[in-house]
Design an enzyme around this catalytic site. Structure first.
Site, PDB file in Angstrom:
ATOM      1  CD  GLU A 221      -3.023  -1.150   0.428  1.00 14.48           C
ATOM      2  OE1 GLU A 221      -3.307  -0.061  -0.099  1.00 14.48           O
ATOM      3  OE2 GLU A 221      -3.669  -2.190   0.229  1.00 14.48           O
ATOM      4  CB  CYS A 259      -1.643   7.355   1.386  1.00 18.28           C
ATOM      5  SG  CYS A 259      -3.216   6.619   1.872  1.00 18.28           S
TER       6      CYS A 259
END
Ligand code: NAD
Length: 501
Positions: A221, A259
């Site tokens: 991720e 993110c």
């Protein structure tokens, strides 16, 4: 807390910790539903009981980071995930029947869902609870044992998390390993059944390399530069004001240290002044003050803050227009005033409050080779690029690594579909930012340089599950018709079968 530490912090012998979990995972593979639910309950109780202490620890690690932000982005997200797992797990765990093609009938077939064994989780600092406990609960639901390596940049949250988890889980079920890059490297080198990493693309490469030596499958991720397209159909006035508010919220949540924050804007040429005004207004609405405002997070360390000011300085030297959105008190309330910056990001240091609370900034037309446009920003700086045709904006995105998220604002659904059909990204939110991450029935993950593999909801359960195909032969099976010695009988049956395909 020290006393808890003494009792529950295991010695840092990584191979021994791994060995204990590995042995336990092979001794009991068929982990019953009741055990899984009970493990989830332990995590839920931990978050519910110690949520305030955990939020305080995150706040202490950051400098400024509101308890409410941790509550919504870490605790709420976790409790929602646990709630869904508890509800759906009985169905997800069941063997899944599949239909059998005619040429194999009357055999039957199903997919058996089994735990992988030992899962490693390496977490980042930006949402230190969601991004360690989120993978943890998905892996526990799937019946696994879990080793967690949280970030060394949030030492207080990591230590508290370790104490709390060690108080309710034996080390062969869940264990937390604390330490910096050296420990992280050794951790990533353990022969896990799956290694789940959240962090930067650069470190993700190292993790993939270390895992490959053990043929350990990974989920990565990662981050990247997530574009946000403002379409020509985004109406002047309320349309753009709404878009700017949602972009400002997505960008400035956790001061840009998210993110999936929109990294930069692609704006129709000629609408720069209009966007600047709408964005400045939105920033003022969300954060009437910056320095000393407890709602506005500080940048996590001095090093990260210095990097951001360097990005601004460089962009300015290369000719970009930098606008710092400095809060200004006005008689009718508080508004932000857009100020041309003469000294790059250094201005932010002069604002009262925490020295790492960085002023939100717009940067118009930074050059493509500037660090601002080649590195993930991860701070409250929003570059604004302009385009003349939608094809130009699409080409800009496709010429770069595939982003973790993409955002689109407008009302022209044909234009929206052109963007959706002609770009590839980890996920998309249309007419808002961030929210696709919060939808439990949507898999969350990256693509290409923004990562691989996805989790959340059933995708998360399956991420940590071996889907074992099982074919059960019938005593009436005709398979022997295909056995050698091959002859006329084989040709006849094969001819018949081919006609049925
Ligand atoms: P980072 O890559 O610097 O660190 C993440 C973790 O990796 C830390 O626990 C660190 O100790 C560990 N690590 C360091 N060196 C290692 C090595 N050689 N082997 C194995 N592990 C190692 O990331 P960060 O600064 O903590 O987080 C910010 C980055 O994470 C940003 O790029 C952001 O986009 C990304 N991120 C992605 C997601 C997502 O869900 N895709 C979520 C949050 C953050």
């Amino acid at each position: 807390m020290q006393a808890m530490n003494d009792h529950h912090q295991p010695p840092l012998d990584l191979p021994a910790l791994f060995h204990a979990q590995h042995t336990a995972s092979r001794a009991l593979i068929d982990v019953p539903l009741a055990w899984r639910l009970e493990r989830l309950q332990r995590v839920q109780h931990l978050v519910e009981t110690h949520g305030a202490a955990l939020a305080d620890a995150v706040q202490a690690d950051f400098g400024v980071r509101s308890r409410q932000l941790t509550d919504v982005a870490d605790h709420f997200v976790l409790l929602a995930a646990i709630g869904q797992l508890k509800k759906k797990l009985p169905r997800w765990m069941k063997p899944q029947r599949v239909s059998t093609p005619l040429y194999l009938q009357p055999a039957t077939a199903h997919i058996q869902r089994q735990p992988l064994g030992v899962v490693g989780v390496i977490g980042p600092w930006n949402y230190p609870l969601q991004l360690t406990l989120g993978p943890l609960v998905a892996a526990l639901a799937a019946g696994n044992r879990v080793m967690i390596k949280p970030s060394e940049l949030t030492p207080q949250s990591s230590a508290l998390l370790a104490d709390l988890l060690h108080a309710v889980f034996p080390a062969d079920e869940v264990v937390v390993v604390q330490g910096g890059a050296d420990v992280a490297h050794d951790f990533a080198s353990l022969p896990f059944d799956h290694l789940f990493f959240t962090g930067s693309t650069a470190v993700g490469r190292k993790v993939a390399e270390a895992a490959a030596k053990n043929l350990t499958p990974t989920t990565l991720e990662l981050g990247g530069k997530s574009p946000c397209i403002v379409d020509a159909s985004c109406a002047a006035g309320s349309g753009l004001a709404d878009a700017a508010l949602k972009v400002a919220h997505g960008k400035l949540l956790n001061a840009g240290q998210t993110c999936i924050a929109p990294d930069y804007i692609l704006l129709p040429k000629g609408r720069e002044a209009e966007f600047e005004q709408a964005y400045a207004h939105s920033v003022a609405r969300l954060f009437p003050t910056i320095g000393g405002n407890p709602d506005y997070a500080s940048i996590v360390t001095d090093r990260h803050h210095a990097r951001l000011t360097d990005l601004l300085d460089e962009a300015q030297k290369l000719g970009a227009t930098v606008r710092e959105l400095v809060p200004v008190a006005v008689s009718s309330g508080i508004a932000n005033k857009s100020m041309p910056s003469s000294a790059g990001g250094q201005k932010s240091l002069k604002i009262e409050g925490h020295p790492r609370q960085m002023t939100p900034t717009l940067v118009f037309n930074p050059p493509a080779h500037s660090r601002l446009m080649t590195e993930e920003i991860f701070g409250p700086i929003l570059p604004v690029l302009t385009y003349t045709t939608l094809d130009e904006a699409i080409a800009h995105i496709n010429a770069r690594p595939r982003p973790l998220a993409l955002y689109w604002f407008g009302t022209d659904t044909a234009a929206r579909d052109r963007v959706l059909n002609r770009t590839v990204s980890g996920g998309v939110t249309v007419n808002d930012t961030l929210l696709h991450i919060a939808h439990d029935n949507l898999p969350f993950g990256g693509v290409g340089e923004s990562g691989w593999g996805a989790y959340h909801g059933e995708a998360g359960f399956l991420r940590f599950t071996q889907q074992k195909p099982v074919l059960v032969q019938s005593r009436w099976a005709m398979g022997q018709l295909f056995y050698p010695p091959y002859g006329q009988r084989f040709e006849q049956v094969m001819g018949l079968l081919k006609r049925w395909l």
